[in-house]
Design a protein around this motif. Sequence first.
Motif, short mmCIF file in Angstrom:
data_model
loop_
_atom_site.label_atom_id
_atom_site.label_comp_id
_atom_site.label_asym_id
_atom_site.label_seq_id
_atom_site.Cartn_x
_atom_site.Cartn_y
_atom_site.Cartn_z
N VAL A 108 38.72 31.46 42.51
CA VAL A 108 37.46 31.48 42.79
C VAL A 108 36.67 31.95 43.93
O VAL A 108 35.45 32.55 44.07
CB VAL A 108 36.80 30.04 42.47
CG1 VAL A 108 36.99 29.45 41.17
CG2 VAL A 108 37.16 28.98 43.51
N LEU A 109 37.21 31.83 45.08
CA LEU A 109 36.86 32.40 46.26
C LEU A 109 36.77 34.06 46.06
O LEU A 109 36.01 34.81 46.63
CB LEU A 109 37.65 31.90 47.33
CG LEU A 109 37.67 30.63 48.14
CD1 LEU A 109 38.72 30.48 49.11
CD2 LEU A 109 36.12 30.26 48.40
N GLN A 110 37.78 34.49 45.34
CA GLN A 110 37.36 36.06 45.17
C GLN A 110 36.29 36.42 44.40
O GLN A 110 35.79 37.49 44.20
CB GLN A 110 38.82 36.40 44.36
CG GLN A 110 40.17 36.56 45.38
CD GLN A 110 41.31 36.76 44.46
OE1 GLN A 110 41.25 37.02 43.27
NE2 GLN A 110 42.32 37.04 45.18
N GLN A 111 35.70 35.49 43.68
CA GLN A 111 34.66 35.51 42.54
C GLN A 111 33.45 35.22 43.61
O GLN A 111 32.44 35.31 42.99
CB GLN A 111 34.76 34.61 41.49
CG GLN A 111 36.02 34.82 40.43
CD GLN A 111 36.12 36.03 40.10
OE1 GLN A 111 35.34 36.77 39.76
NE2 GLN A 111 37.59 36.67 40.18
N GLY A 112 33.44 34.89 45.02
CA GLY A 112 32.25 34.76 45.62
C GLY A 112 31.94 33.35 45.79
O GLY A 112 30.78 33.25 46.48
N TRP A 113 32.77 32.23 45.28
CA TRP A 113 32.65 30.76 45.37
C TRP A 113 32.55 30.69 46.95
O TRP A 113 33.52 31.45 47.71
CB TRP A 113 33.04 29.98 44.42
CG TRP A 113 32.76 30.15 43.20
CD1 TRP A 113 32.11 31.09 42.64
CD2 TRP A 113 33.32 29.23 42.19
NE1 TRP A 113 31.99 30.95 41.26
CE2 TRP A 113 32.71 29.79 40.96
CE3 TRP A 113 33.80 27.90 42.10
CZ2 TRP A 113 32.78 29.06 39.71
CZ3 TRP A 113 34.00 27.19 41.10
CH2 TRP A 113 33.40 28.05 39.84
N THR A 114 32.22 29.35 47.52
CA THR A 114 32.50 28.69 48.67
C THR A 114 33.17 27.57 48.85
O THR A 114 32.97 26.99 47.69
CB THR A 114 31.36 29.12 49.65
OG1 THR A 114 30.24 28.26 49.06
CG2 THR A 114 30.94 30.64 50.00
N VAL A 115 33.87 27.15 49.90
CA VAL A 115 34.09 25.79 50.01
C VAL A 115 33.37 25.16 51.06
O VAL A 115 33.19 25.68 52.14
CB VAL A 115 35.86 25.72 50.36
CG1 VAL A 115 36.09 24.26 50.59
CG2 VAL A 115 36.58 26.28 49.46
N ILE A 167 31.48 25.46 45.86
CA ILE A 167 30.09 25.73 45.79
C ILE A 167 30.13 26.91 44.67
O ILE A 167 30.79 28.21 45.06
CB ILE A 167 29.21 25.96 47.02
CG1 ILE A 167 29.31 24.72 47.90
CG2 ILE A 167 27.89 26.37 46.60
CD1 ILE A 167 28.85 24.90 49.26
N VAL A 168 29.52 26.96 43.67
CA VAL A 168 29.60 27.96 42.61
C VAL A 168 28.56 29.14 42.82
O VAL A 168 27.37 28.53 43.17
CB VAL A 168 29.27 27.34 41.13
CG1 VAL A 168 29.35 28.21 40.23
CG2 VAL A 168 30.30 26.36 40.84
N LYS A 169 29.02 30.17 42.89
CA LYS A 169 28.09 31.35 43.04
C LYS A 169 27.61 31.86 41.88
O LYS A 169 28.29 32.33 40.90
CB LYS A 169 28.71 32.39 43.87
CG LYS A 169 27.63 33.62 44.12
CD LYS A 169 28.61 34.75 44.75
CE LYS A 169 27.39 36.03 44.87
NZ LYS A 169 28.15 37.29 45.30
N LYS A 170 26.39 31.50 41.45
CA LYS A 170 25.84 31.94 40.13
C LYS A 170 25.39 33.38 39.98
O LYS A 170 25.26 34.11 41.08
CB LYS A 170 24.32 31.44 39.80
CG LYS A 170 24.29 29.93 39.82
CD LYS A 170 25.30 29.17 38.76
CE LYS A 170 25.19 27.86 38.54
NZ LYS A 170 25.93 27.27 37.42
N GLN A 171 26.01 33.88 39.14
CA GLN A 171 25.85 35.52 38.83
C GLN A 171 24.43 35.81 38.51
O GLN A 171 23.74 34.94 37.73
CB GLN A 171 26.71 35.98 37.77
CG GLN A 171 28.28 35.58 37.82
CD GLN A 171 28.92 36.28 38.90
OE1 GLN A 171 28.71 37.41 39.38
NE2 GLN A 171 29.78 35.61 39.92
#
Length: 155
Positions: free
Chosen positions: A111-118, A126-130
């Motif tokens: 998920v970090l590769q998808q732009g989410w953060t911890v 923390i979800v990064k909404k597209q």
Amino acid sequence: MSIWKCCCDFVCSNSARFLWKSIPSSIKESQPEVTAVWKIGQKLWLRDYAGVHEAIRGFDWTQELQTLVAAFSELYTKEMFQLLLSAYSTISIKDTALFLGMNEDDATNYVLQQGWTVDPASQMLIVKKQPVVTEQKLDPSKLQRLTEYVFHLEH
């Protein structure tokens, strides 16, 4: 309609149960992969997201089915990621790992590769909404009015 949607609709329908009941016991007993596929279907039916991954990994698939099962597993993981993306703004690492069928480190990296953060304080993801991309269609009447307006300005 995606293959994923078709599979899920079938598995979650009564047709799948009737198909299973119509398969002769001799085939179920002599073909363990049939039973293993049914276990995946049962987990899908029950929306046991982690159980789907367990059922996939819990069987030693033959060479003929390995590619198909691997493709299904990859597609299922992507669909679960999309579900998380649409349903959550924050989610625990543990829950994310269950949904994605990974250990916590792999799920976090995914998920970090998808732009989410911890969030370091809570250890929540923390979800990064597209961004929502909407395709605008060109209305021919608007194009005609614009053409007439430009023509009017030039003359």
